[in-house]
Scaffold this motif. Structure first.
Motif, mmCIF file in Angstrom:
data_model
loop_
_atom_site.group_PDB
_atom_site.id
_atom_site.type_symbol
_atom_site.label_atom_id
_atom_site.label_comp_id
_atom_site.label_asym_id
_atom_site.label_seq_id
_atom_site.Cartn_x
_atom_site.Cartn_y
_atom_site.Cartn_z
ATOM 1 N N LEU A 490 6.468 11.202 -1.029
ATOM 2 C CA LEU A 490 5.214 10.470 -0.972
ATOM 3 C C LEU A 490 5.500 8.982 -1.127
ATOM 4 C CD1 LEU A 490 2.799 12.614 -3.184
ATOM 5 C CD2 LEU A 490 2.801 12.430 -0.695
ATOM 6 N N TYR A 491 4.805 8.135 -0.325
ATOM 7 C CA TYR A 491 5.022 6.691 -0.392
ATOM 8 C C TYR A 491 3.679 5.962 -0.347
ATOM 9 C CZ TYR A 491 9.148 8.723 1.848
ATOM 10 O OH TYR A 491 10.188 9.536 2.188
ATOM 11 N N PRO A 492 2.920 5.918 -1.408
ATOM 12 C CA PRO A 492 1.729 5.060 -1.422
ATOM 13 C C PRO A 492 2.148 3.598 -1.592
ATOM 14 C CG PRO A 492 1.982 6.188 -3.518
ATOM 15 C CD PRO A 492 3.061 6.722 -2.622
ATOM 16 N N GLU A 493 1.398 2.712 -0.962
ATOM 17 C CA GLU A 493 1.796 1.297 -0.940
ATOM 18 C C GLU A 493 0.562 0.416 -0.964
ATOM 19 O OE1 GLU A 493 4.779 -1.333 1.824
ATOM 20 O OE2 GLU A 493 3.247 -0.120 2.842
ATOM 21 N N LEU A 494 0.635 -0.657 -1.767
ATOM 22 C CA LEU A 494 -0.407 -1.678 -1.810
ATOM 23 C C LEU A 494 0.210 -3.027 -1.450
ATOM 24 C CD1 LEU A 494 -2.343 -0.751 -5.094
ATOM 25 C CD2 LEU A 494 -3.092 -0.362 -2.727
ATOM 26 N N MET A 495 -0.464 -3.767 -0.564
ATOM 27 C CA MET A 495 0.003 -5.092 -0.149
ATOM 28 C C MET A 495 -1.167 -6.062 -0.240
ATOM 29 S SD MET A 495 2.095 -4.041 3.309
ATOM 30 C CE MET A 495 2.567 -5.736 3.625
ATOM 31 N N MET A 496 -0.842 -7.310 -0.552
ATOM 32 C CA MET A 496 -1.853 -8.356 -0.582
ATOM 33 C C MET A 496 -1.357 -9.537 0.263
ATOM 34 S SD MET A 496 -3.845 -10.129 -3.807
ATOM 35 C CE MET A 496 -2.401 -10.997 -4.395
ATOM 36 N N PRO A 497 -1.514 -9.448 1.596
ATOM 37 C CA PRO A 497 -1.020 -10.536 2.454
ATOM 38 C C PRO A 497 -1.923 -11.767 2.382
ATOM 39 C CG PRO A 497 -2.101 -8.837 3.762
ATOM 40 C CD PRO A 497 -2.091 -8.346 2.353
#
Length: 847
Positions: A490-497
Motif C-alpha cells: 500500500l502506498y498512500p501519499e499526500l503532496m502540497m505543490p
C-alpha cells in the motif's frame, strides 16, 4: 444529310471498359506493334494510351496518363425512364429499322461514357429501338478511369455488354477524386495491357482473352502477367488470371493454373511470389506464401518453407479484427529437424537432458487486445517455443533472436477519471541454452492485482495519491528452491505543490507498507513479514528567465536551480526475499526519485539532498529549443545499508566476490559520501540535426558509470543518419570473454538510410563492441526502385552463442524483398520490416 443527329433509346446502365485516344487499323497491326521490339512503336502506343513522358517529373516513372478530352456535354437532360444515347457523325444513311451507316468522326456518348470511331453501323428493331452498334476503324472507348483502343467493337444495348477485337486497354486503379490536383494525378496507378478480345460484362466486370497485364509505363515493361483468360473485377478490386505466367521482360519465371492478384495493391486470396533468403543456421530458404482473405476483418498467410539444412517448415500468420478486439497468431512448425537431431547427439555430454527434446519443433505467439467499453480493456500476450535452442536455431527475426525470456500474460484494466485498476496473470518461459550466458528464471505472478488513484486538490492545496498491489509469486524451478509466496503493498501519499512564475516548492509524505506471507521460506526465515517505511521529501526550485541575443537571434534563456531533500528510515530487510527488485541505472532523473531500486521488495534508507542545475535556450523565431543541459549530484548524510543481496537472496548475486553487488548492473557504492555526478545535454543544431546525451561519473571509482550519446541527422523521411555510443559498467549480457576483468558494455551504434541516387538507396545498421573489438551485429542493404517494381537485398549477422572458450559465435543471414507496384508486397518474411522499424525510427519505408 444531317451532320449531327440525336437518338434517344431505352437501355440499362452498361459497362464502360477502357479509355483514351485512338487505335490502329487492324488486329494484326495491334499485335505487331504491341509485341514488336521497335522502340518507336512502343512510344506511339504509349501516346495512344494517353501516356505523357516528362523528364522533369518529380516521380521515378517520368510520366503520367491524361484522359481524352470529350466533345460531349458533361451532363445530358435527365429522363427518368431511361438514360440517353447521344450520337454524332460527319455523314450517314439513316433507316427507321434495320441498319443505319455512319461515316466520319463517329462519337457515341451514354451516361458519362464516350466511344469514338471512323465509322459505325447502328441496328434498330421493328419498334425503332437501337439494339446494337458496330464500330470500326480507330475505336476508342473511354469512361472515368477506363480506356480501350481497338479496330472494332460491338455495343449490345439489349444485354448491356460490349465486345472488342484485339485491343489495348488501361484501367485507373487508384480512386482519386476527379478534381485531384496535378501532383496526385502524377502518382495515380494504372494497369494496362493487350488482349485478343475484351468482353465488358457490366460496369465493373471484364473478361479478356489471351491478355497481358502490368502497371509499368507503356514505354517499358519490366514485368507483366500473361494469361489465357483474365477477369477484371473492379467491384472486388481483384484480377483473376487463368493459365497465367508471371514474366520478367518476355521471360516467364512462374506458372499458375489460376492466380488472383489485387488491382490496387490490396492483398487478395492466392499465392504470392516465393520467399528467398539464406541463413547460416537454416541454409537456403525458399517459401511459397499463400494469402487467405477470409473476410474483410480476418486473413491469414500460410507459408510452406524449404530450408536446405532442416528440410521443411510451415509458417502461419493469422489476423483478426472485430468490434470487441483484435489479435494475431503466429505459429511456426518444423516436423522433423534433422540438424537438431545431429546437434543433440553431439552435445549430450554437455547437457544430458537435451535428448528429451523432440526433433519436431514449433514456435507460437498470440497477441490480443480488447476495448470492451471506454473504461474496460483486456489483453493477452502468449509466447511458447518447443525447446531452449529454438530461437537460437530457427528464429528468422533478427531483432528478437537473442531474447530468452518469453512472456505469457493476460491483463484486465479499468480506468476512469481518478482510478486505474488492473489484474494480470504473468509467467515466462525461460530458455537456457548451454552455449549462451545463463538466463535466470523470473517469478510467476499468479495473480497480480493493483489499483492507483489520483485526486488533485482533494483538500485545498493538497493532492492525494494512492497505489496498492497484491502479488502471489511462484518460483518456476522446484530443483532450485527460492522463496515464494504473497506480497501486499500500500502506498498512500499526500503532496502540497506550491508554484508560481518564479519557482516551486513541493513537500510530500508517503507511506510504503508491505506485508509478506511466504509459503516456501528459506531456512531461518520468518513466514510472515511486515515492513512499514515512511518517506518524506521536499522538492524545490527557482526559475530565472531572461531575453538574450546571440549572433543576431533572440532567445528565451531559462536557468533552474533545484534542491531535493529525501528522508527514509533504515529498516532491516535482510529476511525479505527479492521477487522483482533491481537497481535503477543512475541518471539525472534518479536524483529526484525516492528509491534507488525498481520493484517493491527493497526500500533504500536515505538522508540525503540532491542539488541540480538545468538550463535551456529557446529560439523564439524558429519556435524550438536550441540547447539544454542539466547537472546534479546527491550528497549523503548517512551510509546506504540496503542492497539487493542478503542471506535469503541469491538470484543475480555473485556470491564468490567480497562484494556480491559489484557485478549487478546499476550498482553504485554504498559507502561513498556522494552519488555519481549525473547530467544530460540536448542540442538541436537545426530542426534536422540534433544531439542527445546523458552520463554519470562515479567519484568513488573515479570512472564513468554509464553514458549514452546519440547524434541524429534526419533531412527528410527517406534520409536518416544516427550515430550512438553506449557505456554501462557490467552491462554486457553476452558475458563473452575479453581481455578486461569486467564485462563492461562499450558499444557503438550506427544506423543509416540514404538515397544514393533517384533509384538507388542504401540501409546500414552497424553495432560494434569496443571492449571486445569486434562487430556484434551489422546489416547492410541496397534498394532499387524502378517505378513499377523494386528490390531490396539485406544481409548481416548477429550474436548467436558462445563457444567453449566463451568467444562469440555469430549467425549470418541474407534476405531479398521484391515489390511489384500494384501487386502484393513480397518479402522474405516480416523480419526485414521489424529490423528497419527497430533501428531506423522515423524512416519512411517505401517497401
Amino acid at each position: 444529310m444531317n451532320k449531327h443527329f440525336f437518338l434517344v433509346c431505352s437501355l440499362l446502365a452498361w459497362l464502360v471498359s477502357p479509355f483514351a485516344v485512338a487505335s490502329t487499323t487492324s488486329e494484326a497491326d495491334i499485335k505487331k506493334r504491341f509485341w514488336g521490339k521497335n522502340k518507336q512503336y512502343r512510344v506511339n502506343w504509349a501516346k495512344q494510351l494517353g501516356w505523357v513522358e516528362d523528364p522533369n517529373m518529380p516521380t521515378i516513372c517520368r510520366g503520367y496518363y491524361i484522359p481524352k478530352e470529350s466533345t460531349f456535354p458533361e451532363s445530358l437532360p435527365d429522363i427518368p425512364a431511361a438514360p440517353i444515347t447521344y450520337i454524332t457523325a460527319d455523314s450517314g444513311e439513316l433507316r427507321p429499322t434495320g441498319r443505319s451507316d455512319l461515316i466520319g468522326n463517329v462519337m457515341v456518348h451514354q451516361s458519362g461514357r464516350s466511344v469514338t470511331a471512323d465509322r459505325a453501323q447502328v441496328y434498330r428493331n421493328a419498334n425503332g429501338d437501337i439494339i446494337k452498334i458496330n464500330l470500326y476503324g480507330e475505336v476508342t472507348t473511354e469512361e472515368d478511369g477506363k480506356m480501350i483502343i481497338t479496330p472494332q467493337a460491338q455495343l449490345d444495348l439489349v444485354s448491356n455488354t460490349s465486345t472488342t477485337g484485339a485491343a489495348l486497354y488501361r484501367f485507373r486503379l487508384d480512386r482519386f477524386p476527379a478534381n485531384a490536383d496535378f501532383s496526385r494525378v502524377a502518382h495515380e496507378l494504372y494497369g494496362w495491357g493487350h488482349a485478343d478480345q475484351i468482353i465488358q460484362i457490366d460496369k465493373q466486370h471484364f473478361e479478356l482473352v489471351n491478355a497481358t497485364y502490368t502497371t509499368c509505363p507503356p514505354t517499358r515493361m519490366p514485368w507483366q502477367i500473361r494469361a489465357r483468360q483474365l477477369y477484371i473485377d473492379q467491384e472486388k478490386d481483384e484480377g483473376i488470371a487463368k493459365h497465367a505466367t508471371f514474366n520478367i521482360g518476355n521471360v516467364p519465371i512462374l506458372y499458375a493454373p489460376i492466380y488472383k492478384f489485387p488491382l490496387a495493391g490490396q492483398r487478395k486470396t492466392g499465392f504470392l511470389l516465393p520467399l528467398v533468403g539464406y541463413s547460416q543456421d537454416l541454409g537456403a530458404i525458399v517459401g511459397f506464401p499463400f494469402y487467405l482473405n477470409i473476410a474483410p476483418n480476418v486473413d491469414a498467410t500460410i507459408t510452406p518453407t524449404y530450408y536446405s539444412q532442416r528440410i521443411f517448415a510451415l509458417n502461419t500468420n493469422f489476423r483478426y479484427l472485430f468490434a470487441m478486439g483484435q489479435g494475431t497468431i503466429n505459429f511456426d512448425f518444423l516436423p522433423n529437424d534433422r540438424e537438431f537431431a545431429k546437434f543433440k547427439q553431439q552435445n549430450q555430454t554437455l547437457d544430458p537432458g537435451i535428448l528429451k527434446d523432440s526433433n519436431t519443433r514449433y514456435g507460437l505467439r498470440y497477441t490480443h487486445f480488447s476495448q470492451f467499453n471506454p473504461n474496460w480493456s483486456g489483453s493477452l500476450d502468449l509466447n511458447k517455443v518447443s525447446d531452449d535452442f529454438y530461437l537460437q536455431d530457427l528464429s528468422t527475426n533478427l531483432v528478437t533472436a537473442t531474447e530468452n525470456q518469453l512472456l505469457r500474460q493476460g491483463r484486465l484494466d479499468y480506468r476512469n477519471e481518478h482510478w486505474d485498476l488492473f489484474a494480470l496473470l504473468q509467467s515466462y518461459q525461460t530458455l537456457s541454452p548451454f552455449n549462451q550466458p545463463l538466463t535466470n528464471p523470473v517469478y510467476r505472478r499468479l495473480p497480480q492485482v493493483g489499483a492507483k488513484a489520483v485526486y488533485p486538490e482533494l483538500w485545498p492545496r493538497i493532492n492525494f495519491n494512492f497505489a496498492g498491489e497484491f502479488n502471489h509469486f511462484e518460483w518456476p524451478l522446484p530443483s532450485r528452491p527460492e522463496p515464494a509466496g504473497s506480497r501486499f503493498n500500500l502506498y498512500p501519499e499526500l503532496m502540497m505543490p506550491l508554484s508560481s512564475a518564479n519557482g516551486f516548492f513541493t513537500p510530500r509524505i508517503l507511506l510504503h507498507q508491505s506485508n509478506y506471507h511466504l509459503q516456501q521460506p528459506m531456512p531461518n526465515v520468518q513466514r510472515n513479514i511486515n515492513r512499514t517505511a515512511p518517506v518524506f521529501s521536499v522538492d524545490s526550485g527557482l526559475y530565472f528567465n531572461q531575453q538574450q541575443r546571440w549572433f543576431g537571434r533572440s532567445y528565451q534563456h531559462t536557468v533552474t536551480p533545484r534542491i531535493y531533500y529525501l528522508w527514509v528510515p533504515t529498516i532491516n530487510q535482510n529476511q525479505i526475499p527479492n521477487f522483482d527488485s533491481t537497481y535503477n541505472i543512475f541518471n539525472f532523473d534518479q536524483l529526484f526519485r525516492y528509491n534507488r531500486f525498481s520493484g517493491n521488495d527493497r526500500i533504500m534508507n536515505a538522508n540525503q539532498i540532491s542539488v541540480a542545475l538545468s538550463s535551456s535556450w529557446y529560439d523564439e523565431a524558429l519556435g524550438y529549443e536550441r540547447f539544454s543541459f542539466g547537472l546534479g549530484q546527491i550528497y549523503y548524510f548517512a551510509k546506504r545499508t540496503i542492497s539487493l543481496c542478503n542471506e535469503v537472496n541469491t538470484i543475480n548475486c555473485n556470491t564468490t566476490l567480497s562484494n556480491p553487488n559489484a557485478t549487478i548492473v546499476g550498482f553504485t557504492s554504498n559507502q561513498s559520501s556522494a552519488s555519481p555526478l549525473a547530467g544530460f545535454t540536448n542540442v538541436n543544431f537545426t530542426p534536422k540535426l540534433g544531439l542527445v546525451s546523458n552520463a554519470a561519473w562515479d567519484p568513488s571509482t573515479s570512472s564513468m558509470d554509464n553514458a549514452n550519446v546519440s547524434l541524429v541527422f534526419r533531412p527528410n523521411q527517406e534520409k536518416l543518419v544516427s550515430v550512438g555510443y553506449s557505456f554501462l559498467v557490467d552491462g554486457d549480457i553476452t558475458l563473452a570473454a575479453t581481455d578486461k576483468p569486467d564485462n563492461t558494455l562499450h558499444y557503438l551504434n550506427t544506423s543509416v538510410a540514404w538515397p544514393l541516387s533517384e533509384r538507388w538507396s542504401s540501409i546500414g545498421i552497424f553495432q560494434y563492441s569496443l571492449s571486445k573489438k569486434t562487430s556484434m551485429e551489422y546489416y547492410l542493404g541496397l534498394e532499387y526502385n524502378a517505378c513499377c517494381w523494386g528490390v531490396r537485398v539485406l544481409g548481416g549477422r548477429l550474436f548467436r552463442n558462445l563457444d567453449s572458450n566463451f568467444k562469440p559465435n555469430f549467425r549470418n543471414a541474407i534476405f531479398v524483398q521484391f515489390v511489384f507496384r500494384g501487386l502484393s508486397n513480397i518479402s522474405s518474411s516480416n523480419q526485414v520490416r521489424s529490423l528497419i522499424a527497430e533501428n531506423l525510427p522515423g524512416y519512411l519505408d517505401r517497401f
